[in-house]
Structures are given as structure tokens and as C-alpha cells.
Design a protein around this motif. Sequence first.
Motif, mmCIF file in Angstrom:
data_model
loop_
_atom_site.group_PDB
_atom_site.id
_atom_site.type_symbol
_atom_site.label_atom_id
_atom_site.label_comp_id
_atom_site.label_asym_id
_atom_site.label_seq_id
_atom_site.Cartn_x
_atom_site.Cartn_y
_atom_site.Cartn_z
ATOM 1 N N UNK A 187 -3.210 0.420 -18.021
ATOM 2 C CA UNK A 187 -3.582 -0.992 -17.851
ATOM 3 C C UNK A 187 -2.350 -1.885 -17.942
ATOM 4 N N UNK A 188 -1.500 -1.621 -18.928
ATOM 5 C CA UNK A 188 -0.264 -2.393 -19.058
ATOM 6 C C UNK A 188 0.630 -2.162 -17.844
ATOM 7 N N UNK A 189 0.628 -0.940 -17.319
ATOM 8 C CA UNK A 189 1.428 -0.633 -16.133
ATOM 9 C C UNK A 189 0.963 -1.454 -14.934
ATOM 10 N N UNK A 190 -0.341 -1.622 -14.791
ATOM 11 C CA UNK A 190 -0.874 -2.444 -13.686
ATOM 12 C C UNK A 190 -0.338 -3.872 -13.775
ATOM 13 N N UNK A 191 -0.369 -4.436 -14.980
ATOM 14 C CA UNK A 191 0.116 -5.805 -15.174
ATOM 15 C C UNK A 191 1.603 -5.913 -14.860
ATOM 16 N N UNK A 192 2.375 -4.954 -15.344
ATOM 17 C CA UNK A 192 3.821 -4.963 -15.118
ATOM 18 C C UNK A 192 4.124 -4.862 -13.629
ATOM 19 N N UNK A 193 3.432 -3.979 -12.933
ATOM 20 C CA UNK A 193 3.692 -3.802 -11.502
ATOM 21 C C UNK A 193 3.295 -5.056 -10.719
ATOM 22 N N UNK A 194 2.216 -5.684 -11.136
ATOM 23 C CA UNK A 194 1.801 -6.928 -10.465
ATOM 24 C C UNK A 194 2.883 -8.004 -10.628
ATOM 25 N N UNK A 195 3.417 -8.123 -11.831
ATOM 26 C CA UNK A 195 4.506 -9.079 -12.063
ATOM 27 C C UNK A 195 5.753 -8.669 -11.281
ATOM 28 N N UNK A 196 6.006 -7.385 -11.219
ATOM 29 C CA UNK A 196 7.183 -6.892 -10.494
ATOM 30 C C UNK A 196 7.076 -7.214 -9.006
ATOM 31 N N UNK A 197 5.872 -7.107 -8.425
ATOM 32 C CA UNK A 197 5.709 -7.414 -7.003
ATOM 33 C C UNK A 197 6.078 -8.863 -6.719
ATOM 34 N N UNK A 198 5.754 -9.760 -7.627
ATOM 35 C CA UNK A 198 6.134 -11.163 -7.434
ATOM 36 C C UNK A 198 7.653 -11.269 -7.370
ATOM 37 N N UNK B 85 0.829 -1.220 0.000
ATOM 38 C CA UNK B 85 0.000 0.000 0.000
ATOM 39 C C UNK B 85 0.858 1.262 0.000
ATOM 40 N N UNK B 86 1.993 1.215 0.712
ATOM 41 C CA UNK B 86 2.865 2.378 0.807
ATOM 42 C C UNK B 86 3.600 2.654 -0.508
ATOM 43 N N UNK B 87 4.150 1.638 -1.130
ATOM 44 C CA UNK B 87 5.007 1.827 -2.303
ATOM 45 C C UNK B 87 4.338 1.465 -3.629
ATOM 46 N N UNK C 227 -1.496 12.340 -16.189
ATOM 47 C CA UNK C 227 -0.951 12.672 -14.863
ATOM 48 C C UNK C 227 -1.444 11.635 -13.857
ATOM 49 N N UNK C 228 -0.523 11.105 -13.068
ATOM 50 C CA UNK C 228 -0.880 10.046 -12.142
ATOM 51 C C UNK C 228 -1.399 10.593 -10.829
ATOM 52 N N UNK C 229 -0.936 11.781 -10.474
ATOM 53 C CA UNK C 229 -1.411 12.365 -9.230
ATOM 54 C C UNK C 229 -2.235 13.603 -9.538
ATOM 55 N N UNK C 230 -3.214 13.863 -8.712
ATOM 56 C CA UNK C 230 -4.092 15.012 -8.930
ATOM 57 C C UNK C 230 -3.368 16.303 -8.571
ATOM 58 N N UNK C 231 -3.641 17.345 -9.324
ATOM 59 C CA UNK C 231 -3.079 18.659 -9.050
ATOM 60 C C UNK C 231 -4.069 19.414 -8.168
ATOM 61 N N UNK C 232 -3.558 20.163 -7.221
ATOM 62 C CA UNK C 232 -4.448 20.902 -6.338
ATOM 63 C C UNK C 232 -3.813 22.230 -5.985
ATOM 64 N N UNK C 233 -4.663 23.160 -5.617
ATOM 65 C CA UNK C 233 -4.169 24.443 -5.146
ATOM 66 C C UNK C 233 -3.867 25.391 -6.278
ATOM 67 N N UNK C 234 -3.421 26.598 -5.931
ATOM 68 C CA UNK C 234 -3.163 27.621 -6.942
ATOM 69 C C UNK C 234 -2.028 27.248 -7.886
ATOM 70 N N UNK D 86 3.571 1.978 -9.528
ATOM 71 C CA UNK D 86 2.608 2.086 -10.628
ATOM 72 C C UNK D 86 2.838 3.371 -11.422
ATOM 73 N N UNK D 87 3.059 4.471 -10.731
ATOM 74 C CA UNK D 87 3.291 5.746 -11.419
ATOM 75 C C UNK D 87 4.529 5.652 -12.310
ATOM 76 N N UNK D 88 5.566 5.009 -11.823
ATOM 77 C CA UNK D 88 6.795 4.841 -12.597
ATOM 78 C C UNK D 88 6.528 4.003 -13.848
ATOM 79 N N UNK D 89 5.837 2.892 -13.685
ATOM 80 C CA UNK D 89 5.532 2.021 -14.830
ATOM 81 C C UNK D 89 4.633 2.740 -15.831
ATOM 82 N N UNK D 90 3.660 3.491 -15.342
ATOM 83 C CA UNK D 90 2.751 4.215 -16.238
ATOM 84 C C UNK D 90 3.500 5.287 -17.022
ATOM 85 N N UNK D 91 4.456 5.952 -16.378
ATOM 86 C CA UNK D 91 5.260 6.953 -17.082
ATOM 87 C C UNK D 91 6.080 6.315 -18.193
ATOM 88 N N UNK D 92 6.660 5.172 -17.902
ATOM 89 C CA UNK D 92 7.505 4.516 -18.893
ATOM 90 C C UNK D 92 6.700 3.899 -20.036
#
Length: 183
Positions: A47-58, A29-31, A108-115, A36-42
Motif C-alpha cells: 500500500x505504501x509502495x502504491x502511494x510512493x509510485x503515484x507521487x513518483x509519477x508526478x 501501463x508499460x513501466x 512476491x510481486x510476480x506470479x511463479x509459473x511452470x516447473x 511498483x515492484x521496485x518500491x514494494x521491494x524497498x
Amino acid sequence: MNAAERALEAYLVASARLGDRRALSQLVRLRGPRLFAHAARLLGEREAARDVVQEAWVEILRGLHGLRDDAAFLPWALRIVSRRVAREITRRQRGRQLADEVAAEMDPVTAEAGPAGVDAAQVRAAIATLPREQAATVALFYLEDLGVAEVATALDVPVGTVKTRLMHARRKLYAQLKGMDDE
């Protein structure tokens, strides 16, 4: 990443290595979002990033016993994700190099907020136009707040390569953002 977060991460890694399933779950949950953000950027595909990260966790869980420095978990895990992404790209398009695949647009993987949200959105859009290697390097250095050595570990490249990529990316970003400012 602050000292408390690094300490928590090191504790969770050590506990997970000893078989604590709860610590392992907390570590995911922490990392997980950063991996996922790293895989999605690359990859440029969520969707492909989710699969890659799941395999990476193994792979991460299997290799956790070999990690010598618990505090180095994130760069080590990012390197595993990077290698998984590289394998996925190779599988998809044999003979093409990663540098030939430039993302037209990156979510963008993270939401932008504020001014400052508008400025941050412009910077993220400018980063998305960089070649993938430079975009990943800039994102890890500035957005993920990793040091040069940690970025080198995460991308599995020499420190000098990271410095060179950052130098070229900064020039391109400066020129592009300066052009936006003039309009």
C-alpha cells in the motif's frame, strides 16, 4: 528487456514529452508495474509502495522534459522511485538508516509459473532475507534484467557499490540456497 521493448519505451517517452496523452498512458501501463515492484521491494509494504509510485509519477512527468536519453527512462524513473522511497522511510523513522530496516518477509510481486516455480520461489524467499540494499540491487540486476550501470543509476549509487552489493549478496544467497539443497 529486449530491443523492441526498449524501442517502444523510447518512442512513448518522446511522444509523451511532446504532449501525447495516449503515449503517456501507455508508458504508465508499460513501466508502472516495474516501478511498483521496485518500491514494494524497498518498502516491504504494497500500500505504501502504491502511494510512493503515484507521487513518483508526478515527479517523473514533471521531469520528463529534462531526460536527455529516451532509452534511459527506466533507470531514471527507478532512481526517482528510490529517492521517493528513501524520503518515505526518513519521514517514518527519523534517525534510522535504511540498512537497519530489514524486511521480515517480502511479497512476491510476480506470479511463479511452470516447473521452475518452486525454485524461483525459493530464490525470491532467499532474496527477501538479504539487507534491503542488497535485495534491491539483486532484484534490479537479476529480476528486472538491468545492467550494473543502470542499477547504479536506479539506486543512485556508484557502480562500484553495485558490484560490491552483488558480490556480498551472491555469497549470502549461495550459502542459504546450498543449505536448502542439503535438507
